[in-house]
Scaffold this motif. Structure first.
Motif, PDB file in Angstrom:
ATOM      1  N   ARG A 183       1.565 100.611  24.598  1.00  0.00           N
ATOM      2  CA  ARG A 183       2.035  99.561  25.503  1.00  0.00           C
ATOM      3  C   ARG A 183       3.485  99.194  25.222  1.00  0.00           C
ATOM      4  O   ARG A 183       4.269  98.993  26.136  1.00  0.00           O
ATOM      5  CB  ARG A 183       1.130  98.329  25.401  1.00  0.00           C
ATOM      6  N   SER A 184       3.837  99.113  23.920  1.00  0.00           N
ATOM      7  CA  SER A 184       5.236  98.791  23.636  1.00  0.00           C
ATOM      8  C   SER A 184       5.764  99.661  22.492  1.00  0.00           C
ATOM      9  O   SER A 184       5.890  99.212  21.358  1.00  0.00           O
ATOM     10  CB  SER A 184       5.406  97.304  23.318  1.00  0.00           C
ATOM     11  N   PRO A 185       6.037 100.916  22.809  1.00  0.00           N
ATOM     12  CA  PRO A 185       6.550 101.843  21.793  1.00  0.00           C
ATOM     13  C   PRO A 185       7.882 101.338  21.232  1.00  0.00           C
ATOM     14  O   PRO A 185       8.727 100.882  21.993  1.00  0.00           O
ATOM     15  CB  PRO A 185       6.731 103.150  22.566  1.00  0.00           C
ATOM     16  N   GLN A 186       8.019 101.423  19.914  1.00  0.00           N
ATOM     17  CA  GLN A 186       9.237 100.906  19.281  1.00  0.00           C
ATOM     18  C   GLN A 186      10.263 102.008  19.060  1.00  0.00           C
ATOM     19  O   GLN A 186      11.456 101.767  19.135  1.00  0.00           O
ATOM     20  CB  GLN A 186       8.892 100.259  17.936  1.00  0.00           C
ATOM     21  N   HIS A 187       9.776 103.201  18.774  1.00  0.00           N
ATOM     22  CA  HIS A 187      10.701 104.278  18.453  1.00  0.00           C
ATOM     23  C   HIS A 187      11.112 105.018  19.734  1.00  0.00           C
ATOM     24  O   HIS A 187      10.278 105.267  20.597  1.00  0.00           O
ATOM     25  CB  HIS A 187      10.041 105.248  17.473  1.00  0.00           C
ATOM     26  N   PRO A 188      12.415 105.382  19.855  1.00  0.00           N
ATOM     27  CA  PRO A 188      12.860 106.087  21.062  1.00  0.00           C
ATOM     28  C   PRO A 188      12.059 107.364  21.334  1.00  0.00           C
ATOM     29  O   PRO A 188      11.806 107.719  22.480  1.00  0.00           O
ATOM     30  CB  PRO A 188      14.327 106.432  20.776  1.00  0.00           C
ATOM     31  N   TYR A 189      11.612 108.027  20.271  1.00  0.00           N
ATOM     32  CA  TYR A 189      10.859 109.267  20.453  1.00  0.00           C
ATOM     33  C   TYR A 189       9.487 108.975  21.078  1.00  0.00           C
ATOM     34  O   TYR A 189       9.019 109.719  21.943  1.00  0.00           O
ATOM     35  CB  TYR A 189      10.698 109.985  19.115  1.00  0.00           C
ATOM     36  N   THR A 190       8.853 107.882  20.651  1.00  0.00           N
ATOM     37  CA  THR A 190       7.564 107.517  21.244  1.00  0.00           C
ATOM     38  C   THR A 190       7.746 107.175  22.722  1.00  0.00           C
ATOM     39  O   THR A 190       6.936 107.549  23.567  1.00  0.00           O
ATOM     40  CB  THR A 190       6.948 106.312  20.499  1.00  0.00           C
ATOM     41  N   ARG A 191       8.837 106.475  23.013  1.00  0.00           N
ATOM     42  CA  ARG A 191       9.127 106.152  24.417  1.00  0.00           C
ATOM     43  C   ARG A 191       9.292 107.423  25.238  1.00  0.00           C
ATOM     44  O   ARG A 191       8.794 107.533  26.354  1.00  0.00           O
ATOM     45  CB  ARG A 191      10.403 105.292  24.497  1.00  0.00           C
ATOM     46  N   LEU A 192       9.967 108.392  24.629  1.00  0.00           N
ATOM     47  CA  LEU A 192      10.180 109.666  25.324  1.00  0.00           C
ATOM     48  C   LEU A 192       8.850 110.376  25.577  1.00  0.00           C
ATOM     49  O   LEU A 192       8.594 110.898  26.663  1.00  0.00           O
ATOM     50  CB  LEU A 192      11.108 110.560  24.496  1.00  0.00           C
TER      51      LEU A 192
END
Ligand SMILES: Nc1ncnc2c1ncn2[C@@H]1O[C@H](COP(=O)(O)OP(=O)(O)OP(=O)(O)O)[C@@H](O)[C@H]1O
Ligand SMILES: [Mg+2]
Length: 270
Positions: A236-245
């Protein structure tokens, strides 16, 4: 007082292949009856980590503790002890079945090793296990090549369950199956967890699957854990840019392929 102890604890795991570091300082704990996801893109070190857990690969450094006991002993007794507590399920179980034996014979084999007893009792147990994973008696009499991928994966789960392990490590276990069969296997795993209190380490690159089957998750990139926490929270709220990607890479109606490619380049340049 009686704090629950992790059934599996991994501490500062490192695996090098030559000068290449495939797993880099990985630590996590798995509590009894819970399910932990390992996600990350291809080559991030997920399978290597899973294989170390199952004793198929030796870590360069770090420790794996199963029910409070360090694993990795090479003696037959150590291996038997470990196999009795932790079993692994692969993406394609075909290679782990003897092509000349029926599914029922393959499920019976580890029973003889881990639960010695009369053949009659083993036969009854095999019937129970087949039923538990939703396979017919007829499927039990078939050879591995005569089953569908979904049936073979059920058979692999039945064989592992016969040993009554405390932990099942599943490496892309449903990745090769079509979505409806995936759903059947996932609900089966969910039921088994509720019935038996078994724990899962669930390796997958599929975030929808991970969301369904795990409580907590770690996100790996280049061998390291870059994010960890409750699965729902991470998704729901990924903190790391890679997780967001990773999340942005899931096809959706407003999927922006160009943005994903751009973010990817930016991340790789960091
Ligand atoms: N036996 C080996 N010898 C050399 N390099 C290896 C070996 N096994 C794995 N590697 C390398 O380690 C890295 C991690 O591989 P691993 O299979 O753990 O990735 P993964 O996250 O499971 O990827 P995938 O999602 O594609 O299954 C890769 O770069 C791989 O090439
Ligand atoms: Mg892999």
């Amino acid at each position: 007082m009686n704090q629950p102890q992790p059934v599996l604890a991994v501490s500062s795991l490192v695996k090098r292949f030559g000068s290449f570091t495939a797993v880099d300082d990985v630590s996590f704990e798995l509590m009894p009856g819970t399910s932990l996801g390992i996600v990350g893109e291809s080559g991030s070190g997920k399978t290597t980590t899973a294989r170390i857990l199952a004793g198929l690969e030796r870590p360069t450094s770090g420790t794996v503790t199963l029910e409070g006991r360090a694993v990795g002993g090479r003696s037959r007794r150590d291996r038997l002890w470990q196999a009795g507590r932790l079993q692994m399920i692969f993406q394609d179980p075909y290679g782990s079945f003897d092509p000349r034996r029926t599914i029922a014979q393959s499920i019976a084999e580890p029973l003889r090793l881990h639960a010695p007893g009369p053949a009659e009792r083993h036969r009854a147990r095999v019937a129970e296990l087949l039923d538990q994973v939703g396979l017919s008696t007829r499927a039990g009499e078939a050879l591995p090549r005569d089953l569908s991928g979904g049936q073979r994966q059920r058979a692999a789960i039945a064989r592992a369950l016969g040993i009554a392990p405390r932990v099942l490590v599943l490496d892309e276990a449903v990745a090769a199956l079509d979505v409806s069969i995936q759903a059947q296997i996932l609900t089966l795993l969910d039921e088994l967890r509720r019935e038996t209190g078994i724990s899962y380490v669930f390796v997958s690159h599929d975030l929808a699957v991970v969301r369904y089957i795990t409580d907590t998750a770690v996100v790996m990139r280049h061998g390291r854990i870059v994010e960890r926490g409750g699965t729902e929270q991470i998704l729901r709220s990924p903190q790391h840019p890679y997780t967001r990607l990773l999340l942005d890479s899931i096809p959706s109606p407003d999927w922006d392929l160009e943005r994903v490619a751009r973010d990817r380049r930016a991340l790789d340049a960091r």
